[in-house]
Design a protein around this motif. Structure first.
Motif: not given
Length: 105
Positions: A71-84, A95-105
């Motif tokens: 859940a912690k990883w998913n939360e960090a990934a969601f926050a990063q992907a939700d640009k707006d 698409t932008g999130f999955l196409g960029s280098p992984a950075k989620a904690g």
């Protein structure tokens, strides 16, 4: 048959499979699979829908970018992907999130 047309060796095939997807590949996958994860059909992924997709991706990843159900990883990934910061992730954001280098904690 000459060696130039031979089937690639399993090691070569495995190495190619381990390469990150290209932008076009990511777009194609998101286009093909987005609706199956958008359970409410609103055109965006809420946190639960996004987490389900990330868990499915992590379950398929060799060596993984995290374990499914993290859940912690998913939360960090969601926050990063939700640009707006709309509290949902659009197809374009995903698409932008999955196409960029992984950075989620």
């Amino acid at each position: 048959m000459d060696s130039a047309t031979a089937t690639p060796a399993p090691a070569e095939t495995a190495a190619a499979a381990a390469q990150p997807a290209t932008g076009d590949q990511v777009t194609s996958i998101v286009d093909a699979e987005f609706a199956s994860y958008d359970k409410d059909g609103d055109g965006d992924l809420n946190k639960a829908e996004f987490a389900a997709w990330m868990d499915a991706l992590k379950a398929k990843a060799p060596g993984g970018a995290g374990k499914p159900g993290d859940a912690k990883w998913n939360e960090a990934a969601f926050a990063q992907a939700d640009k707006d910061k709309s509290t949902t992730v659009s197809k374009q954001e995903l698409t932008g999130f999955l196409g960029s280098p992984a950075k989620a904690g």
